[in-house]
Design a protein around this motif. Structure first.
Motif, mmCIF file in Angstrom:
data_model
loop_
_atom_site.group_PDB
_atom_site.id
_atom_site.type_symbol
_atom_site.label_atom_id
_atom_site.label_comp_id
_atom_site.label_asym_id
_atom_site.label_seq_id
_atom_site.Cartn_x
_atom_site.Cartn_y
_atom_site.Cartn_z
ATOM 1 N N PHE A 20 34.570 33.471 54.081
ATOM 2 C CA PHE A 20 35.156 34.719 53.600
ATOM 3 C C PHE A 20 34.934 34.767 52.079
ATOM 4 O O PHE A 20 35.165 33.770 51.407
ATOM 5 N N PRO A 21 34.510 35.899 51.541
ATOM 6 C CA PRO A 21 34.349 35.942 50.088
ATOM 7 C C PRO A 21 35.689 36.019 49.345
ATOM 8 O O PRO A 21 35.765 35.651 48.181
ATOM 9 N N LEU A 22 36.727 36.505 50.036
ATOM 10 C CA LEU A 22 38.004 36.695 49.343
ATOM 11 C C LEU A 22 39.159 36.296 50.256
ATOM 12 O O LEU A 22 39.182 36.625 51.443
ATOM 13 N N LEU A 23 40.106 35.559 49.651
ATOM 14 C CA LEU A 23 41.331 35.207 50.355
ATOM 15 C C LEU A 23 42.492 35.925 49.658
ATOM 16 O O LEU A 23 42.641 35.835 48.439
ATOM 17 N N ILE A 24 43.264 36.661 50.446
ATOM 18 C CA ILE A 24 44.451 37.331 49.898
ATOM 19 C C ILE A 24 45.664 36.625 50.465
ATOM 20 O O ILE A 24 45.773 36.479 51.679
ATOM 21 N N ASP A 25 46.550 36.146 49.591
ATOM 22 C CA ASP A 25 47.749 35.499 50.101
ATOM 23 C C ASP A 25 48.973 36.213 49.547
ATOM 24 O O ASP A 25 49.106 36.384 48.334
ATOM 25 N N VAL A 26 49.867 36.642 50.438
ATOM 26 C CA VAL A 26 51.150 37.164 49.993
ATOM 27 C C VAL A 26 52.166 36.120 50.415
ATOM 28 O O VAL A 26 52.401 35.924 51.609
ATOM 29 N N GLY A 27 52.713 35.400 49.447
ATOM 30 C CA GLY A 27 53.500 34.220 49.789
ATOM 31 C C GLY A 27 54.805 34.133 49.023
ATOM 32 O O GLY A 27 54.908 34.561 47.881
ATOM 33 N N ALA A 28 55.819 33.546 49.693
ATOM 34 C CA ALA A 28 57.153 33.464 49.094
ATOM 35 C C ALA A 28 57.548 32.036 48.745
ATOM 36 O O ALA A 28 58.621 31.810 48.230
ATOM 37 N N GLY A 29 56.707 31.042 49.052
ATOM 38 C CA GLY A 29 57.106 29.664 48.768
ATOM 39 C C GLY A 29 56.222 28.710 49.529
ATOM 40 O O GLY A 29 55.034 28.954 49.658
ATOM 41 N N PHE A 30 56.834 27.642 50.061
ATOM 42 C CA PHE A 30 56.028 26.635 50.748
ATOM 43 C C PHE A 30 55.923 26.929 52.227
ATOM 44 O O PHE A 30 56.932 27.176 52.858
ATOM 45 N N PRO A 31 54.769 26.861 52.870
ATOM 46 C CA PRO A 31 53.465 26.780 52.221
ATOM 47 C C PRO A 31 53.029 28.159 51.766
ATOM 48 O O PRO A 31 53.300 29.138 52.437
ATOM 49 N N ALA B 105 46.673 36.452 44.751
ATOM 50 C CA ALA B 105 47.972 36.135 45.330
ATOM 51 C C ALA B 105 48.994 37.187 44.948
ATOM 52 O O ALA B 105 48.984 37.707 43.840
ATOM 53 N N GLY B 106 49.880 37.488 45.889
ATOM 54 C CA GLY B 106 51.050 38.307 45.603
ATOM 55 C C GLY B 106 52.255 37.415 45.792
ATOM 56 O O GLY B 106 52.348 36.712 46.790
ATOM 57 N N THR B 107 53.158 37.407 44.820
ATOM 58 C CA THR B 107 54.248 36.441 44.909
ATOM 59 C C THR B 107 55.546 36.987 44.331
ATOM 60 O O THR B 107 55.534 37.990 43.614
ATOM 61 N N THR B 108 56.653 36.317 44.634
ATOM 62 C CA THR B 108 57.961 36.772 44.148
ATOM 63 C C THR B 108 58.125 36.414 42.677
ATOM 64 O O THR B 108 57.455 35.510 42.174
ATOM 65 N N GLY B 109 59.033 37.099 42.001
ATOM 66 C CA GLY B 109 59.287 36.818 40.587
ATOM 67 C C GLY B 109 59.703 35.369 40.372
ATOM 68 O O GLY B 109 59.300 34.730 39.405
ATOM 69 N N VAL B 110 60.489 34.834 41.317
ATOM 70 C CA VAL B 110 60.997 33.479 41.140
ATOM 71 C C VAL B 110 59.867 32.448 41.193
ATOM 72 O O VAL B 110 59.875 31.463 40.465
ATOM 73 N N SER B 111 58.858 32.670 42.062
ATOM 74 C CA SER B 111 57.823 31.635 42.163
ATOM 75 C C SER B 111 56.612 31.919 41.289
ATOM 76 O O SER B 111 55.691 31.101 41.255
ATOM 77 N N THR B 112 56.599 33.040 40.581
ATOM 78 C CA THR B 112 55.455 33.340 39.715
ATOM 79 C C THR B 112 55.162 32.239 38.685
ATOM 80 O O THR B 112 53.999 31.868 38.509
ATOM 81 N N PRO B 113 56.194 31.700 38.007
ATOM 82 C CA PRO B 113 55.895 30.702 36.973
ATOM 83 C C PRO B 113 55.013 29.554 37.469
ATOM 84 O O PRO B 113 54.186 29.039 36.727
ATOM 85 N N LEU C 174 49.751 39.245 41.669
ATOM 86 C CA LEU C 174 50.731 40.321 41.626
ATOM 87 C C LEU C 174 52.084 39.654 41.471
ATOM 88 O O LEU C 174 52.551 38.961 42.377
ATOM 89 N N ALA C 175 52.695 39.822 40.298
ATOM 90 C CA ALA C 175 53.906 39.064 39.986
ATOM 91 C C ALA C 175 55.148 39.900 40.247
ATOM 92 O O ALA C 175 55.467 40.808 39.497
ATOM 93 N N GLY C 176 55.829 39.596 41.328
ATOM 94 C CA GLY C 176 57.114 40.225 41.624
ATOM 95 C C GLY C 176 57.026 41.742 41.752
ATOM 96 O O GLY C 176 55.958 42.323 41.959
ATOM 97 N N MET C 177 58.198 42.355 41.620
ATOM 98 C CA MET C 177 58.313 43.807 41.785
ATOM 99 C C MET C 177 57.362 44.571 40.858
ATOM 100 O O MET C 177 56.755 45.560 41.247
ATOM 101 N N LYS C 178 57.231 44.086 39.630
ATOM 102 C CA LYS C 178 56.417 44.827 38.674
ATOM 103 C C LYS C 178 54.955 44.805 39.089
ATOM 104 O O LYS C 178 54.268 45.833 39.053
#
Lengths: 296, 235, 348, 291
Positions: free
Chosen positions: D175-186, D207-215, D229-233
């Motif tokens: 696949f040329p591109l992997l899109i992951d929308v993830g909230a934590g482990f894994p 990756a799209g992720t929650t504000g808490v796990s962005t850091p 994509l960092a959190g709501m913003k």
């Protein structure tokens, strides 16, 4: 029945071993975990060495941790004011090492409290934690020579639900107005609700957790915070026993080893970029990186 | 005292060493799975003890007519109603794929009494309690984020930059900066702070925690720290 | 009358007044509609495993039949009524409407704690504790004890009553004659059954605490759990945190791309150096048996700065999610309950 | 009493009230008027958009749903828009889930986006949902060597060897591109560590992720992670980009994230103001004490 069960487990193991070892590609030992085994054994050996050194009369001098020096003060204040001490061992179960660390710390805090004649309230969010906490408080009272100070009902289960537990604890904080709050264990989103409410009722607050996402909130809202590793040495620090202090020194030795690895590893990796033709640099770099578990 | 002190210590040491060793040996790989299943079941059985503690505390408040005994009665009532409704799977239809098994149905939908309790009592209460955080974040920002010393000043300046960098207002504020200074735009600055300083800090914290956990575990498994062990037992 | 009590009364009166007014304006507020569905099943032979197979049949031929209700939007109700006035397929659900109002009132009761502790908060706290404690016990019973423990010890009963998909093994622990080590299902069953037997013994030991004598035996399962946790975390934490983080740091600080200008080289190298310095200094801060004086003291001070930046930045990033949580609750009150706003066009 | 003294002793309930007003005010305003606050797109979000744009039409992308309903508030708008963007670019989407409940969310997203707006896309040819598989990071490692062994059947029980959309796919790097929308482990961090890092640059990931796990993810941007994509913003910015690309008036369900940004904006500004006010009080008092 137990014998049959143990037998079953042993035989089950043998069978799985057969099934897996029939695959020639999979030896019994996880060879990618060899570096991990080396690190674990190294830390274990260092602990033994430093514990024996410490026992032979060379206990290390541990730097002061303000949060732990404040424990006596906080409990003393509670005694003077005639208010309880609140101890929250986190919201996870006994299969979380932070909860175990929190319960061992509870033992130390309860011992001081028994000596000062202060009451410790321990609401728990798990049944097993309640049992473990009761054991810890009881032996603390015994060790303080005041077995009559142990009141099992003060260590009580509330509910497994994270926020119902928080609702109960904050509600009772506002009503009982504890003079000191200890927040020691695994915390998630509720950390700031507890810490701000404790601050609002004027309690001295000492928090400790290894949950990195919650440390900012504790640092901001509590009087003292045990950050990460500090939380895990707290029990040893408060015990003051040479054996345990020796194991803290072993932690430091391992840390210095990590620092050495990181610095040398980075320098070699950088050198390998500058002198791209020097094969030995690349080999050394790869070796160092594989020693911390990098897969080729 | 052997059964109360030595045996538990031996059990802990034995279980710990087995778990550690089994991580390295493939034929023992099943052990961690079994151990965590044993834990889950023991923990579920131990609910009886939690329920006992809850009942005892509330019943004694009620019988002593302590202040707030009415609330204890409410807790008790809510507890018993939920327990009876849920344990009996009351009002739950069986699963459409196997209607012959009376208790095969799922009780997590709002159609069932238990699911109703979840959807209209538990879930809103839990979400609202969590939402209180927004308020406490605000009061903590006002009270605690003051530049009392150098460390606190660094903390608050960073939080300030990141907070601004995460809003439309902050982005617009520094949008005029030319390309060569784009690193100073708030959103890039906040990423840089997090990506460089933050990742260094996080890494060191995690390495420290790992060492702390290993040492704590060793103190337990070598029998150096026994404060968790019961001296007398019973209770 | 205290000022606080006065405030409560005024707030409550104003709020109830507004609520009543809202009830008479426009579409009103806070109702839930449901649509009726039917499940009627009859046996349709057996599968290869001997399990009965069910198919949907008309109501009068069904062996098992029941009615289902699924939630629909108020718009769907209005449309159904417009098509056929007085229809009974889409109707107002009283249980769910009451539930919605209860949820809204409980939400307000929790928020009232921000002003001061009060009877409404105490009441919702009591309900919350009682309901949730029982909730997790019920979940523990149906999701852990029944499938795992009873599924291993009384598989026939669990299969007949709860989990028809459960495979009942051909072996019985009480009859070694049924054991067949050559069967591939035998050893996994042994493992499962064996762990559940141990779990049962440990569970009984735990519950011995309720007995007047011998409660110390509960220390044994607790010791097992503490030991198991310590042993497992000791290795996994070193692997996933210590080694993985050290490895992530041991990268070349120089960018690999050749032919960069001095300016780009400087900016490309800086992060790597800053990270290395930061990791080393923060680790120095965590040294306990070395006094923080001289070089170590200096490094530790730098480490503290790094930690403070880490915490400040994490605070800033986390705040977002927290405000979103509050926004969700406010949306629930304004949209689902008061019908003041309709961003998803559920009613028009 | 002086203003300073009053502010110093400010009852925290005024702060609570302010927070409540700045959050509910914008919700009410936006709900009643239907207006949205503008979005200024940041670099991390723009690079997610560009990474999806860079994949040629007809190519396959792998889309991992690694979250559950608890974090759907922040992540569902991202998942919706990412899938919509892929469908609009005529990419062929293979959905997987490493979280048990991620499977249901993937199904919901497919219904909401593909069935509703792209009915011409065929199941098994232009898109497929392979469902949930257990195994966490071990599964990720397996996907790098043998994709079909990791996902032997799809959500409907079809053998993945027979699916047209997976023709020629041997490993995840096909696949040329992997899109992951993830909230934590894994989630995204593990995808980076176990899959992207080892692919030698063949596989790009956003990756799209929650504000808490962005850091925890920022250190990987822009090398291992092409965009975040960092959190709501992040969700709101991306939503505005995709809406602008597709054009027309988007239905309300495609504006969810931007609607949520109103309270965010004012909430953040309130916090910034509170920090400033707190420090003004602190320094004024210090100056007076010194004088």
């Amino acid at each position: 029945m137990l014998v049959g069960a143990v037998l079953g487990l042993a035989r089950g193991a043998a069978a799985e071993g057969e099934a897996e070892s029939s695959d020639p590609e999979l030896p019994a030992f996880h060879e990618q975990r060899l570096p991990l085994a080396a690190w674990t054994l190294g830390i274990g050996l260092a602990t033994l060495v430093f514990v024996f050194r410490s026992r032979r009369g060379k206990p290390p001098v541990i730097r002061r941790l303000a949060a732990l020096d404040a424990v006596d003060e906080a409990i003393g204040r509670a005694t003077e004011m005639g208010r309880p001490v609140l101890f929250v061992p986190g919201i996870m179960d006994m299969n979380d090492i932070q909860t175990v660390a929190g319960v061992t710390l509870l033992g130390r805090v309860a011992r001081t409290a028994a000596e000062y004649d202060a009451q410790v309230e321990v609401p728990t969010s798990r049944s097993l934690v309640m049992e473990a906490a009761r054991d810890a408080v009881q032996s603390a009272c015994l060790a303080a020579g005041r077995p009559e100070a142990y009141q099992p009902d003060r260590v009580h289960y509330v509910t497994d639900e994270q926020f119902a537990y928080v609702a109960h604890v904050t509600g009772s904080m506002v009503r009982e107005r504890p003079a000191a709050c200890f927040l020691m264990g695994t915390f998630y989103g509720e950390s700031l609700i507890l810490a701000e409410t404790g601050n609002h009722v004027g309690a001295i607050q000492i928090a400790g957790t290894g949950e990195t996402s919650q440390l900012p909130f504790f640092v901001a809202a509590c009087d003292y915070t045990l950050i990460g590793e500090e939380f895990f040495v707290a029990s040893a620090y408060l015990s003051g026993e040479p054996d345990q202090l020796g194991s803290v020194q072993a932690q430091d030795a391992a840390k210095i080893a990590v620092i050495a690895f990181v610095v040398i590893g980075t320098l070699v990796a950088t050198a390998a970029v500058i002198w791209a033709d020097a094969a030995w640099l690349h080999e050394t770099s790869d070796f160092l990186r594989s020693a911390v578990g990098a897969r080729p | 005292m052997i059964a109360r002190q030595a045996v538990p210590l031996a059990i802990a040491i034995g279980a710990g060493l087995l778990m550690a060793v089994s991580y390295f040996l493939r034929p023992l790989g099943w052990m961690s799975e079994s151990a965590s299943e044993i834990f889950n079941v023991v923990s579920a059985i131990a609910f009886v003890l939690g329920a006992g503690s809850l009942l005892k505390a509330n019943l004694s408040t009620i019988s002593r007519r302590d202040r707030g005994w009415g609330y204890a009665a409410v807790t008790l009532g809510a507890f018993l109603v939920t327990l009876v409704v849920g344990m009996g799977k009351m009002g739950v239809n069986p699963s459409p794929s196997s209607p012959q098994a009376a208790w095969s149905g799922d009780q997590q939908t709002a159609e069932t009494p238990f699911g109703w309790i979840y959807e209209f009592v538990l879930s809103p209460l839990s979400a609202t309690m969590f939402a209180l955080l927004a308020f406490f974040v605000a009061s903590a920002a006002f009270r605690a984020f003051r530049a009392k010393n150098a460390g606190a000043a660094v903390l608050l300046v960073t939080a300030f930059v990141v907070l601004l960098g995460r809003t439309y207002a902050g982005v617009v504020l520094t949008d005029w900066m030319p390309g060569w200074a784009s690193g100073l735009r708030l959103e890039n600055l906040s990423n840089y702070l997090m990506g460089v300083f933050g990742s260094a800090g996080n890494r060191a914290i995690l390495i420290g925690i790992a060492l702390g956990v290993a040492a704590t575990s060793l103190r337990i498994l070598l029998g150096l720290d026994r404060s968790w062990l019961s001296r007398e037992g019973g209770g | 009358m205290t000022r606080q009590r006065m405030t409560w009364i005024v707030l409550t009166v104003v709020f109830v007044g507004l609520l009543v007014a809202r009830g008479f304006v426009g579409q009103g507020l806070g109702r839930v509609y449901v649509e009726r569905g039917e499940v009627s099943l009859a046996k349709d032979g057996r599968s290869d495993q001997g399990e009965p197979v069910w198919r949907t049949v008309p109501r009068d031929q069904a062996e098992h039949a029941w009615i289902t209700w699924s939630r629909v939007t108020p718009k769907a109700f209005a449309e159904a009524q417009a098509k056929e006035p007085g229809q009974d397929r889409v109707v107002l659900s009283w249980p769910r409407t009451v539930g919605l109002w209860l949820a809204a009132l409980l939400t307000l009761a929790i928020f009232s704690f921000l002003y001061a502790d009060n009877p409404a908060y105490k009441l919702s706290e009591s309900i919350f504790v009682g309901v949730s404690a029982a909730y997790w016990m019920v979940v523990g019973f149906w999701e852990t004890l029944v499938p795992k423990l009873f599924g291993a010890i009384l598989p026939g009963t669990v299969k007949a009553m709860v989990q028809p998909s459960l495979k009942v093994p051909a072996f019985s622990p009480w009859a070694p004659g049924t054991w067949d080590a050559a069967d591939p299902a035998f050893w996994p069953w042994m493992q499962q059954w064996g762990s559940m037997a141990i779990a049962l013994v440990f569970g009984v030991m735990m519950l011995w605490r309720l007995m007047p004598r011998g409660g110390w035996i509960a220390g044994w399962p607790l010791a097992f759990i503490v030991g198991m946790t310590a042993g497992r975390r000791m290795v996994t934490q070193v692997e996933s945190d210590l080694m993985a983080q050290a490895e992530a740091t041991m990268q070349s600080v120089l960018p690999v791309t050749p032919g960069l200008s001095a300016w780009d080289l400087f900016w490309g190298t800086l992060p790597g150096i800053l990270v290395l310095v930061g990791v080393v200094c923060c680790l120095c801060y965590f040294l306990f048996s070395v006094q923080h004086r001289g070089a170590v003291g200096g490094a530790a001070r730098v480490g503290v700065w790094y930690l403070m930046i880490t915490f400040g930045a994490a605070f800033g990033f986390t705040v977002m999610g927290r405000i979103a949580l509050l926004a969700e609750r406010v949306e629930f009150l304004l949209d689902d309950w008061l019908w003041l706003i309709d961003p998803n066009h559920l009613r028009s | 009493m002086s203003v300073l003294g009053r502010l110093e002793r400010l009852d925290r309930r005024w702060i609570f009230l302010a927070m409540f007003l700045v959050v509910s005010g914008p919700i009410l305003y936006m709900g009643l008027t239907g207006k949205l606050f503008p979005e200024k797109v940041t670099a991390t979000t723009q690079s997610v958009f560009d990474a999806v744009e860079a994949v040629p039409p007809g190519e396959r992308v792998l889309f991992a749903f690694d979250f559950d309903p608890a974090s759907a508030g922040e992540l569902q708008p991202m998942a919706t828009q990412l899938l919509r963007h892929c469908a609009a670019r005529k990419l062929r989407v293979v959905c997987i889930a490493l979280w048990p409940l991620g499977n249901n969310l993937a199904e919901d997203t497919i219904t909401e986006v593909i069935h509703a707006d792209f009915p011409q896309m065929r199941d098994g040819v232009d898109y497929v949902n392979l469902g949930f598989q257990a195994g966490q990071e071990q599964l990720m490692t397996l996907l790098t060597t043998n994709f079909r062994k990791g996902f032997p059947v799809d959500q409907r029980g079809r053998d993945t060897a027979d699916l047209e959309i997976l023709e020629g796919v041997r490993s995840v790097t096909d696949f040329p591109l992997l899109i992951d929308v993830g909230a934590g482990f894994p989630g995204s961090k593990e995808w980076v560590q176990y899959v992207v890092t080892g692919s030698g640059g063949k596989l790009r990931m956003v990756a799209g992720t929650t504000g808490v796990s962005t850091p925890q993810l920022i250190p990987y941007y822009p090398h291992q992670l092409a965009g975040i994509l960092a959190g709501m913003k992040g969700a709101a910015e991306y939503e505005s980009l995709v809406n602008a690309k597709i054009g027309g008036t988007p239905p309300p369900r495609y504006l969810e994230a931007q609607r949520r940004m109103g309270p965010q904006l004012f909430g953040h500004l309130l916090l910034v103001a509170l920090i400033v006010l707190g420090n003004v009080i602190h320094f004024t008092r210090k100056a007076r004490a010194a004088a």
